[in-house]
Every structure is written in structure tokens, then in C-alpha cells.
Scaffold this active site. Structure first.
Site, PDB file in Angstrom:
ATOM      1  N   HIS A  62       9.245  34.246 -74.776  1.00  0.00           N
ATOM      2  CA  HIS A  62      10.625  33.885 -74.441  1.00  0.00           C
ATOM      3  C   HIS A  62      11.567  34.042 -75.642  1.00  0.00           C
ATOM      4  O   HIS A  62      11.199  33.765 -76.783  1.00  0.00           O
ATOM      5  CB  HIS A  62      10.692  32.455 -73.902  1.00  0.00           C
ATOM      6  CG  HIS A  62      10.175  32.354 -72.487  1.00  0.00           C
ATOM      7  ND1 HIS A  62       9.762  31.170 -71.927  1.00  0.00           N
ATOM      8  CD2 HIS A  62      10.003  33.307 -71.539  1.00  0.00           C
ATOM      9  CE1 HIS A  62       9.362  31.391 -70.669  1.00  0.00           C
ATOM     10  NE2 HIS A  62       9.493  32.687 -70.414  1.00  0.00           N
ATOM     11  N   HIS A  92      10.384  21.990 -78.082  1.00  0.00           N
ATOM     12  CA  HIS A  92      11.679  21.492 -77.600  1.00  0.00           C
ATOM     13  C   HIS A  92      11.758  19.971 -77.708  1.00  0.00           C
ATOM     14  O   HIS A  92      10.756  19.274 -77.535  1.00  0.00           O
ATOM     15  CB  HIS A  92      11.926  21.877 -76.131  1.00  0.00           C
ATOM     16  CG  HIS A  92      12.186  23.335 -75.920  1.00  0.00           C
ATOM     17  ND1 HIS A  92      13.439  23.881 -75.979  1.00  0.00           N
ATOM     18  CD2 HIS A  92      11.333  24.351 -75.665  1.00  0.00           C
ATOM     19  CE1 HIS A  92      13.365  25.189 -75.748  1.00  0.00           C
ATOM     20  NE2 HIS A  92      12.092  25.502 -75.553  1.00  0.00           N
ATOM     21  N   ASP A 146      14.061  32.419 -76.827  1.00  0.00           N
ATOM     22  CA  ASP A 146      14.347  31.290 -77.719  1.00  0.00           C
ATOM     23  C   ASP A 146      13.172  30.991 -78.661  1.00  0.00           C
ATOM     24  O   ASP A 146      13.239  30.058 -79.459  1.00  0.00           O
ATOM     25  CB  ASP A 146      14.748  30.031 -76.916  1.00  0.00           C
ATOM     26  CG  ASP A 146      13.654  29.509 -76.014  1.00  0.00           C
ATOM     27  OD1 ASP A 146      13.050  30.303 -75.273  1.00  0.00           O
ATOM     28  OD2 ASP A 146      13.393  28.297 -76.040  1.00  0.00           O
ATOM     29  N   HIS A 147      12.115  31.804 -78.580  1.00  0.00           N
ATOM     30  CA  HIS A 147      10.962  31.659 -79.484  1.00  0.00           C
ATOM     31  C   HIS A 147      10.759  32.877 -80.379  1.00  0.00           C
ATOM     32  O   HIS A 147      10.046  32.784 -81.376  1.00  0.00           O
ATOM     33  CB  HIS A 147       9.690  31.374 -78.676  1.00  0.00           C
ATOM     34  CG  HIS A 147       9.773  30.086 -77.915  1.00  0.00           C
ATOM     35  ND1 HIS A 147       9.037  28.973 -78.228  1.00  0.00           N
ATOM     36  CD2 HIS A 147      10.564  29.725 -76.863  1.00  0.00           C
ATOM     37  CE1 HIS A 147       9.360  27.978 -77.406  1.00  0.00           C
ATOM     38  NE2 HIS A 147      10.285  28.413 -76.569  1.00  0.00           N
ATOM     39  N   HIS A 180       4.706  32.461 -77.391  1.00  0.00           N
ATOM     40  CA  HIS A 180       4.950  33.201 -76.145  1.00  0.00           C
ATOM     41  C   HIS A 180       6.243  33.995 -76.272  1.00  0.00           C
ATOM     42  O   HIS A 180       6.968  33.861 -77.251  1.00  0.00           O
ATOM     43  CB  HIS A 180       4.938  32.276 -74.925  1.00  0.00           C
ATOM     44  CG  HIS A 180       6.069  31.296 -74.841  1.00  0.00           C
ATOM     45  ND1 HIS A 180       6.238  30.271 -75.754  1.00  0.00           N
ATOM     46  CD2 HIS A 180       7.103  31.181 -73.963  1.00  0.00           C
ATOM     47  CE1 HIS A 180       7.303  29.567 -75.425  1.00  0.00           C
ATOM     48  NE2 HIS A 180       7.864  30.101 -74.353  1.00  0.00           N
ATOM     49  N   HIS A 194       2.894  28.299 -68.478  1.00  0.00           N
ATOM     50  CA  HIS A 194       4.343  28.474 -68.664  1.00  0.00           C
ATOM     51  C   HIS A 194       4.652  29.975 -68.658  1.00  0.00           C
ATOM     52  O   HIS A 194       5.534  30.434 -67.935  1.00  0.00           O
ATOM     53  CB  HIS A 194       4.748  27.815 -69.983  1.00  0.00           C
ATOM     54  CG  HIS A 194       6.172  28.020 -70.383  1.00  0.00           C
ATOM     55  ND1 HIS A 194       7.232  27.467 -69.694  1.00  0.00           N
ATOM     56  CD2 HIS A 194       6.727  28.717 -71.419  1.00  0.00           C
ATOM     57  CE1 HIS A 194       8.368  27.823 -70.289  1.00  0.00           C
ATOM     58  NE2 HIS A 194       8.086  28.574 -71.333  1.00  0.00           N
ATOM     59  N   ASP A 249       5.748  25.922 -75.550  1.00  0.00           N
ATOM     60  CA  ASP A 249       6.314  25.307 -74.342  1.00  0.00           C
ATOM     61  C   ASP A 249       5.234  24.916 -73.332  1.00  0.00           C
ATOM     62  O   ASP A 249       5.499  24.864 -72.131  1.00  0.00           O
ATOM     63  CB  ASP A 249       7.298  26.275 -73.657  1.00  0.00           C
ATOM     64  CG  ASP A 249       8.607  26.414 -74.422  1.00  0.00           C
ATOM     65  OD1 ASP A 249       8.802  25.711 -75.430  1.00  0.00           O
ATOM     66  OD2 ASP A 249       9.434  27.249 -73.993  1.00  0.00           O
TER      67      ASP A 249
HETATM   68 ZN   LIG Z   1      11.336  27.399 -75.115  1.00  0.00          ZN
HETATM   69 ZN   LIG Z   2       9.325  29.271 -72.945  1.00  0.00          ZN
END
Ligand SMILES: [Zn+2]
Ligand SMILES: [Zn+2]
Length: 262
Positions: free
Chosen positions: A56, A172, A58-59, A54, A110, A134
Site C-alpha cells: 500500500h 497506524h 502509505d507504506h 505490504h 489485509h 497493517d
Molecule cells: Zn496502512
Molecule cells: Zn495497508
């Protein structure tokens, strides 16, 4: 298969055959480059592909730098905006990599276009592998940033139907805080109590609690247990007037509780 720690609590999952590697959701490039080793060194790995679940940051934050450093191809959700060029993937697509076949599963909730990657080829510990980003965490699930409770419940139901020994590779390390909440929902779940003690020991030793398995999550994760009597009862206690008769009402009430749980 190795979880590469990134940021405070992310894992970038790497799967390799001793020569070539794939990674999932590289929020930063350096941990991946370190794991690959210098490209001219003996025993170094070649990065074949980057799988994105996805959009985001942090990915995807390490995608451009990794593509530039290694030439790896990037695969990602067709319905989300991620660093380009990326090959769009959607539900049912098959992705051949490392001699394995990964199936794409749409898991919105999410984010609106979140996807997961699954292989039943059993390349690791004789078990199938799920990279779920996530969507599903050990003992929990992702926050609903872009999707509805009904969408997320449907997504989790699909993952829950995978074979019990499937290794669940979450993005995570949220397990301990999730289990504290899970125990508030289901104080009488003996397997949950036992698993929480096990995870506390792992974390005290600085080890990851992941991968989990689908069978374990079915037994301890309240978000996969919205049809079990104890979880339904907990949801009703929270929200007697709400439509907790329906599965999705139970899920929504528990998810809402988790958002504010301290
Ligand atoms: Zn994440
Ligand atoms: Zn995420």
C-alpha cells in the site's frame, strides 16, 4: 526505537544503535530524513535498510526517495509489487541487521502477500519486537482487502503465539477507535476498560499508544479473542444463522461488524 508520525495516523518505525538505523514502511521520506539528521552532522544516523510489510502507498511512498538519498537496501514481500530494486522476503527468511536477526512471518489477509518482521533479540526494553504493518493493530486488525477471514485469522493466530512481552509495532494509530469497538464487543472486559482510559490519557497528551504487547492484545483485542465466550456470544447475537460455531465464522462476523461500526 521510535515511531515517526507520518500522514494523518501512520507510524514509520525506526530502530537504531546510535550510528545505523532501519525503518519500516516509510510512506513518506521526509520524517525519516529529519530523524536521520544531515549526513555530515555529528550524531547523524546512517540508514542501513528499509523494511516493507505490504504494497500500500502509505507504506512504500517514501521508499524511492530514501533509497536515492541514503543508498539503503530495501527488503519487502516476495509476493507483492513494491518499488524496485527490493530483496524479496518470504516466510521463515532470516534477515541480519544491526547485529540482530529478524525473522519473516507470512501474514496474508489485509493484502495477499503481507509479511511481518520479528526479532527475539530483545534490543529494546529487553523484549522481542514485532513489526506487523497493517495486520495487527492495538485493539483491532487490518481490513480484509485481498485475503479471506480464514487467512487473516490464521495470520493473527501466528502473531498471538509470539512471547507475551513482544513489543507490537503497528503502522497506524487506530487504537482509540478500535477500543471503542472492542468495548461494544466485550462490555464486561475490565482490562479493556482500564486500557482504554490509559490510551485516552496518552492521546490527550499527544503521545502514541504504541508499541503494544502481545500479552495485552491477547487480553483486550477481540480479533485475538474469537475463542473466548464473550466474543463468541457477541458474534452469535449478530449473526445467529451464520456459521459462528467455527472460529472463522466468529472472526468473520466480528470483522464484518467492525466494517460498519460507527
Ligand atoms: Zn496502512
Ligand atoms: Zn495497508
Amino acid at each position: 526505537m521510535i515511531p515517526l508520525p507520518a500522514f494523518a495516523d501512520n507510524y514509520i518505525w525506526m530502530l537504531h544503535d546510535g550510528h545505523q538505523a532501519i525503518v519500516v514502511d516509510p510512506g513518506e521520506a521526509q520524517p525519516v530524513l529529519d530523524a536521520l539528521g544531515p549526513s555530515d552532522a555529528p550524531g547523524s544516523l546512517q540508514l542501513l535498510a528499509i523494511l516493507v510489510t505490504h504494497h500500500h502507498a502509505d507504506h512504500v511512498g517514501g521508499v524511492d526517495a530514501l533509497r536515492k538519498a541514503t543508498g539503503a537496501r530495501v527488503f519487502g514481500p516476495a509476493r507483492e509489487t513494491i518499488p524496485q530494486p527490493a530483496i524479496p522476503m518470504a516466510d521463515g527468511d532470516m534477515l541480519p541487521l544491526l547485529g540482530l536477526r529478524f525473522e519473516v512471518i507470512d501474514v496474508p489477509g489485509h493484502t495477499a502477500g503481507h509479511i511481518a518482521y520479528y526479532t527475539d533479540a530483545e534490543p529494546f526494553e529487553n523484549a522481542p519486537i514485532l513489526f506487523c504493518g497493517d495486520t495487527l493493530f492495538s485493539g483491532g486488525c487490518g481490513r480484509l482487502f485481498e485475503g479471506s477471514p480464514a487467512q487473516m485469522l490464521h495470520s493473527l493466530d501466528r502473531l498471538s503465539q509470539l512471547p507475551g512481552n513482544t513489543r507490537v509495532c503497528c503502522a497506524h494509530e487506530y487504537t482509540l477507535s478500535n477500543l471503542r469497538f472492542a468495548q461494544a464487543v466485550e462490555p464486561g472486559n475490565a482490562q479493556l476498560i482500564h486500557y482504554r482510559m490509559h490510551c485516552e490519557t496518552l492521546r490527550a497528551q499527544g503521545r502514541p499508544t504504541l508499541p503494544s504487547t502481545i500479552a495485552l492484545e491477547r487480553a483486550i483485542n477481540p480479533f485475538l479473542r474469537t475463542r473466548t465466550a464473550a466474543v463468541v456470544q457477541a458474534a452469535r447475537a449478530l449473526d445467529a444463522n451464520h456459521a459462528t460455531d467455527a472460529d472463522v465464522g466468529v472472526f468473520a462476523a466480528i470483522r464484518q461488524w467492525k466494517n460498519t461500526f460507527q
